[in-house]
Write a protein that holds these residues in place. Structure first.
Motif, PDB file in Angstrom:
ATOM      1  N   PHE A 130       0.854  -1.197   0.000  1.00 25.34           N
ATOM      2  CA  PHE A 130       0.000   0.000   0.000  1.00 25.34           C
ATOM      3  C   PHE A 130       0.884   1.239   0.000  1.00 25.34           C
ATOM      4  CE2 PHE A 130       0.652  -1.176   4.441  1.00 25.34           C
ATOM      5  CZ  PHE A 130       0.995   0.031   5.043  1.00 25.34           C
ATOM      6  N   ALA A 131       0.311   2.365  -0.382  1.00 23.03           N
ATOM      7  CA  ALA A 131       1.078   3.616  -0.425  1.00 23.03           C
ATOM      8  C   ALA A 131       0.125   4.799  -0.488  1.00 23.03           C
ATOM      9  CB  ALA A 131       2.025   3.643  -1.625  1.00 23.03           C
ATOM     10  N   ALA A 132       0.653   5.965  -0.122  1.00 22.92           N
ATOM     11  CA  ALA A 132      -0.066   7.232  -0.270  1.00 22.92           C
ATOM     12  C   ALA A 132       0.926   8.291  -0.708  1.00 22.92           C
ATOM     13  CB  ALA A 132      -0.724   7.642   1.047  1.00 22.92           C
ATOM     14  N   VAL A 133       0.608   9.012  -1.773  1.00 23.39           N
ATOM     15  CA  VAL A 133       1.395  10.172  -2.188  1.00 23.39           C
ATOM     16  C   VAL A 133       0.876  11.370  -1.412  1.00 23.39           C
ATOM     17  CG1 VAL A 133       1.926  11.740  -4.091  1.00 23.39           C
ATOM     18  CG2 VAL A 133       1.957   9.268  -4.458  1.00 23.39           C
ATOM     19  N   THR A 134       1.748  11.944  -0.590  1.00 25.26           N
ATOM     20  CA  THR A 134       1.340  12.993   0.344  1.00 25.26           C
ATOM     21  C   THR A 134       2.093  14.284   0.056  1.00 25.26           C
ATOM     22  OG1 THR A 134       2.976  12.163   1.932  1.00 25.26           O
ATOM     23  CG2 THR A 134       0.706  11.366   2.178  1.00 25.26           C
ATOM     24  N   ASP A 135       1.812  14.883  -1.084  1.00 25.07           N
ATOM     25  CA  ASP A 135       2.503  16.127  -1.427  1.00 25.07           C
ATOM     26  C   ASP A 135       2.063  17.258  -0.502  1.00 25.07           C
ATOM     27  OD1 ASP A 135       4.255  15.522  -3.621  1.00 25.07           O
ATOM     28  OD2 ASP A 135       2.457  15.068  -4.794  1.00 25.07           O
ATOM     29  N   HIS A 136       2.972  18.221  -0.315  1.00 29.96           N
ATOM     30  CA  HIS A 136       2.700  19.354   0.567  1.00 29.96           C
ATOM     31  C   HIS A 136       1.511  20.159   0.050  1.00 29.96           C
ATOM     32  CE1 HIS A 136       6.432  18.916   2.833  1.00 29.96           C
ATOM     33  NE2 HIS A 136       7.099  18.824   1.709  1.00 29.96           N
ATOM     34  N   ALA A 137       0.515  20.405   0.921  1.00 33.40           N
ATOM     35  CA  ALA A 137      -0.568  21.312   0.550  1.00 33.40           C
ATOM     36  C   ALA A 137      -0.042  22.735   0.440  1.00 33.40           C
ATOM     37  CB  ALA A 137      -1.692  21.246   1.579  1.00 33.40           C
ATOM     38  N   GLY A 138       0.888  23.104   1.320  1.00 33.72           N
ATOM     39  CA  GLY A 138       1.511  24.414   1.249  1.00 33.72           C
ATOM     40  C   GLY A 138       2.336  24.550  -0.013  1.00 33.72           C
ATOM     41  N   LYS A 139       2.157  25.642  -0.745  1.00 29.56           N
ATOM     42  CA  LYS A 139       2.865  25.949  -1.993  1.00 29.56           C
ATOM     43  C   LYS A 139       2.483  25.003  -3.136  1.00 29.56           C
ATOM     44  CE  LYS A 139       5.399  28.991   0.350  1.00 29.56           C
ATOM     45  NZ  LYS A 139       4.954  28.745   1.724  1.00 29.56           N
ATOM     46  N   LEU A 140       1.402  24.230  -2.954  1.00 35.17           N
ATOM     47  CA  LEU A 140       0.960  23.330  -4.020  1.00 35.17           C
ATOM     48  C   LEU A 140       0.505  24.127  -5.245  1.00 35.17           C
ATOM     49  CD1 LEU A 140       0.574  20.267  -4.507  1.00 35.17           C
ATOM     50  CD2 LEU A 140      -1.765  20.502  -3.652  1.00 35.17           C
ATOM     51  N   GLY A 141      -0.229  25.223  -5.002  1.00 37.26           N
ATOM     52  CA  GLY A 141      -0.659  26.086  -6.102  1.00 37.26           C
ATOM     53  C   GLY A 141       0.484  26.889  -6.686  1.00 37.26           C
ATOM     54  N   GLU A 142       1.397  27.374  -5.823  1.00 34.24           N
ATOM     55  CA  GLU A 142       2.542  28.137  -6.302  1.00 34.24           C
ATOM     56  C   GLU A 142       3.381  27.302  -7.264  1.00 34.24           C
ATOM     57  OE1 GLU A 142       1.768  29.901  -2.142  1.00 34.24           O
ATOM     58  OE2 GLU A 142       1.223  28.145  -3.340  1.00 34.24           O
ATOM     59  N   ARG A 143       3.545  26.054  -6.932  1.00 35.53           N
ATOM     60  CA  ARG A 143       4.315  25.145  -7.799  1.00 35.53           C
ATOM     61  C   ARG A 143       3.718  25.113  -9.213  1.00 35.53           C
ATOM     62  NH1 ARG A 143       5.496  22.336 -11.363  1.00 35.53           N
ATOM     63  NH2 ARG A 143       6.351  20.206 -11.392  1.00 35.53           N
ATOM     64  N   ARG A 144       2.409  25.032  -9.321  1.00 38.45           N
ATOM     65  CA  ARG A 144       1.766  24.965 -10.635  1.00 38.45           C
ATOM     66  C   ARG A 144       1.869  26.302 -11.367  1.00 38.45           C
ATOM     67  NH1 ARG A 144      -1.662  21.065 -12.110  1.00 38.45           N
ATOM     68  NH2 ARG A 144      -2.948  22.584 -13.227  1.00 38.45           N
ATOM     69  N   ILE A 145       1.634  27.401 -10.662  1.00 33.89           N
ATOM     70  CA  ILE A 145       1.655  28.712 -11.308  1.00 33.89           C
ATOM     71  C   ILE A 145       3.048  29.040 -11.836  1.00 33.89           C
ATOM     72  CG2 ILE A 145       1.509  31.195 -10.807  1.00 33.89           C
ATOM     73  CD1 ILE A 145      -0.917  30.538  -9.028  1.00 33.89           C
ATOM     74  N   CYS A 146       4.066  28.724 -11.044  1.00 33.11           N
ATOM     75  CA  CYS A 146       5.428  29.069 -11.452  1.00 33.11           C
ATOM     76  C   CYS A 146       5.902  28.282 -12.674  1.00 33.11           C
ATOM     77  CB  CYS A 146       6.395  28.847 -10.288  1.00 33.11           C
ATOM     78  SG  CYS A 146       6.309  30.132  -9.013  1.00 33.11           S
ATOM     79  N   TYR A 147       5.225  27.199 -13.013  1.00 34.30           N
ATOM     80  CA  TYR A 147       5.611  26.402 -14.174  1.00 34.30           C
ATOM     81  C   TYR A 147       4.608  26.523 -15.319  1.00 34.30           C
ATOM     82  CZ  TYR A 147       9.650  24.188 -12.013  1.00 34.30           C
ATOM     83  OH  TYR A 147      10.888  23.970 -11.455  1.00 34.30           O
TER      84      TYR A 147
END
Length: 689
Positions: A130-147
């Motif tokens: 089993f597994a869970a991808v747990t990306d940071h909620a903080g700066k999640l939108g910034e990451r997309r906008i900057c790219y």
């Protein structure tokens, strides 16, 4: 002369104007967005719904284990959707991470690699369950906008630094740290230049990223009768205060999840997170269940497990309310991951009992370092490896603090089961091998980087010691089948364990009438369930209790790991003196003479494939609350840094290879969830808290 003075004066004025303009420009570029509390609450008030990517049904599992089976997995994985992973050049996404967890090979490629560059191939020796991808909620939108060149914030100075378009005049090794700092400097705020004046652009983009995470999570969930792999929806709530870590992973038990993820930039108290989850998931969500799992309490300066009864700014009613809320929402804790062990630490003046040599395992701050004890106060700075240390930073002493809270508040907020994890920031949770460890972050792909002694993020934002990091651990769950419902129920019941990487299988039961010969009984497990409670359970004293409870503890060696050396039971309690601990060896042989060669990592000595014991506490006090857990220890083996230093030519080895403070050997281990003992209501302890 007069003309020269006029020229100098004009130059000074020009310099001042230039400096003022630069200051105004930087203020514009790095202005914080407004946090509109009402807008935020409205945005996150929407109830959880079943993910649009979830299949309508699943087949029943072909195989079911009535007495439960040990399943191994990773509940803490970061991909390139996390801003810090992206800053380090990671390219693997959630689909890659799940494919890797299921056993597929992946190229360890970084953002700046040329297409023709040969890069390492990474693969697990055995797939995870089993597994869970747990990306940071903080700066999640910034990451997309900057790219995304179509976004208004794409051309912000912070984005240019973050992408690496603008390189500061520092060496190549510092560039990823500057990219990280470009976002980290906003701390609990958002950039107005990137996210808009009220931060709404980043919240909307974060919601889109959450949808992409859901799509990958549902795609990789095996709903066939094979039940070969379970993927959990999850993310990380990344809160830090005064340089102290308060991070938590949020894990959902089904395909029903909120439409957006809340971050520490939106709500700055863990209690706010739990209240939102209860509202959006438990109270109005569609078949939604959720838990939070704190990690790296060793970095928390005592804030992670600071008792509510010591928080005098809260009324007694609020203390009880928050304690009960935490018990409902946070049944598990990570005891170990890449950034160190959080079980215990020697040398704390506020902990009584004999020192435990195994508490020196994988410490970010050397066990020999003299560090002030925080006492009954919160500290600061542990994320920068500075400041006092507190017993409230370690799971063992949190368990004991929970006993004291039970006495004072009538509820135990720290009734914690145990798991372990990697916190890997390159999409590949590789906890299964010391010899093949390739670091937890992108730059650590090269041995010379992961063997560095100290790395600092400019501005005092963070400090690390890569050579003191480790491959992390695995979460173990005893469940009847490999499905979300079965695994999540076991997590809620705390029938879980953590390992430092090997797939050791420990079991731990407690009861009042456990037969002394149970280890020799072919029906041991079914009889143990019938006679008592498994790990994660409670034993309640009564007038019918016959002396001390009995505990049955057993373990199976990882078939690909080292032999087992011993099993210990650790007991915690609080009396008039303070926090007490005791370690009992109950099975195996801690003096078996097993060793390992530093030159070639060849092990020597015998051990055990299986261990089992029925144990009774010789110091049992029926009037004293206590908590017990088991620790299973392997024979010694080489630490990852020893393997990799040995593989280098002597002249090329970094100074950490000869640093006596860096351990050459380790003893891999597993920790069970605890069993709690509660005295009978009419019992009276000889020493009161």
């Amino acid at each position: 002369m007069a003309r020269l003075l006029k020229i100098l004066l004009a130059l000074c004025v020009l310099l001042l104007l230039t400096a003022a303009a630069a200051a105004m420009y930087l203020r514009y570029e790095f202005e914080n967005a407004r946090n509109e509390a009402v807008t935020i609450e409205q945005y996150f008030a929407r109830p959880a719904l079943r993910s649009q990517y979830a299949a309508p049904t699943r087949e029943p599992c072909r195989q079911v284990a009535p007495q439960r089976q040990a399943w191994f997995g990773a509940l803490h994985i970061h991909t390139n959707a996390s801003f810090d992973a992206a800053a380090f050049g990671v390219t693997l996404n959630a689909d890659d991470a799940y494919a890797f967890a299921r056993g597929a090979a992946r190229e360890y490629r970084l953002q700046d690699d040329a297409d023709d560059v040969e890069v390492p191939i990474v693969q697990l020796s055995r797939p995870l369950d089993f597994a869970a991808v747990t990306d940071h909620a903080g700066k999640l939108g910034e990451r997309r906008i900057c790219y995304d060149p179509m976004q208004p914030g794409y051309d912000a100075l912070a984005c240019k630094i973050f992408r690496g378009d603008l390189r500061l005049p520092l060496d190549d090794a510092m560039q990823p740290l500057m990219r990280l700092a470009s976002q980290a400097i906003f701390s609990s705020y958002r950039s107005a230049r990137v996210c808009g004046a009220d931060g709404e652009d980043c919240r909307e983009e974060a919601a889109t990223a959450w949808q992409e995470n859901q799509q990958a999570t549902e795609h990789w969930y095996d709903r066939s009768a094979d039940c070969s792999f379970t993927s959990f929806h999850g993310y990380e709530y990344t809160l830090a205060k005064d340089g102290a870590n308060l991070h938590r992973n949020v894990i959902f038990g089904s395909a029903s999840v909120p439409p957006a993820v809340i971050s520490a930039q939106d709500m700055t108290q863990p209690e706010q997170l739990w209240q939102w989850l209860e509202q959006s998931c438990h109270q109005q969500g569609e078949a939604c269940d959720v838990i939070t799992i704190p990690h790296n309490s060793n970095w928390s300066s005592g804030r992670m497990w600071f008792p509510y009864s010591l928080q005098t700014h809260l009324s007694p009613e609020q203390q009880r309310e928050f304690a009960a809320l935490r018990q409902r929402m946070e049944p598990l804790a990570e005891i170990m991951q890449v950034k160190g062990d959080s079980e215990c630490r020697n040398g704390l003046s506020t902990v009584y009992g004999a020192a435990d040599e195994l508490c020196d395992f994988e410490k970010l701050r050397p066990p020999t370092e003299t560090i002030e004890d925080c006492g009954e106060l919160m500290g600061s700075g542990n994320m920068r490896l500075v400041g006092c240390l507190s017993r409230f930073s370690y799971v063992r002493y949190a368990l004991s603090a929970g006993l004291a809270e039970q006495e004072k508040l009538g509820v135990n907020p720290f009734r914690l089961g145990i798991i372990a994890a990697t916190d890997n920031h390159n999409g590949t949770p590789t906890a299964d091998s010391e010899s093949n460890y390739m670091g937890a972050n992108g730059p650590d792909r090269e041995a010379r980087h992961r063997l560095r002694g100290t790395v600092e993020v400019p501005g005092g934002i963070a400090k690390g010691s890569p050579v003191r990091y480790n491959p992390g651990g695995l979460a173990g769950i005893w469940a009847q089948q490999n499905t979300r419902q079965s695994l999540f129920t076991a997590m809620r019941n705390r029938e879980t364990f953590g390992t430092s990487g090997p797939r050791i299988e420990p079991r731990f039961f407690g009861g009042w009438n456990v037969p002394e010969t149970l280890c020799q009984d072919p029906a041991m497990i079914s009889k143990a369930y019938a006679a008592g409670v498994p790990m994660g359970g409670e034993l309640n004293g009564s007038a019918l209790s016959n002396g001390a409870p009995q505990f049955v503890v057993s373990a199976n060696q990882d078939p690909q790991g080292m032999p087992l050396q011993k099993i210990q039971v650790i007991k915690g309690w609080v009396d008039a003196q303070g926090t007490q601990q005791a370690v009992y060896e109950v099975a195996g042989n801690g003096a078996n003479g097993a060793s390992v060669s530093a030159a070639d990592c060849t092990p020597q000595g015998s051990g055990f494939a299986q261990l089992c014991s029925v144990w009774r506490d010789p110091d049992f006090d029926p009037a004293q609350r206590a908590v017990y857990y088991a620790r299973v220890v392997e024979n010694p083996s080489c630490r990852w840094s020893t393997w990799q230093c040995n593989a280098m030519p002597a002249a090329a080895r970094p100074t950490s290879c000869s640093d006596p403070e860096v351990p050459k050997f380790i003893q891999e281990r597993a920790w069970t969830s605890p069993i709690w003992y509660n005295p009978a209501p009419n019992a009276s302890a000889e020493t009161k808290l």
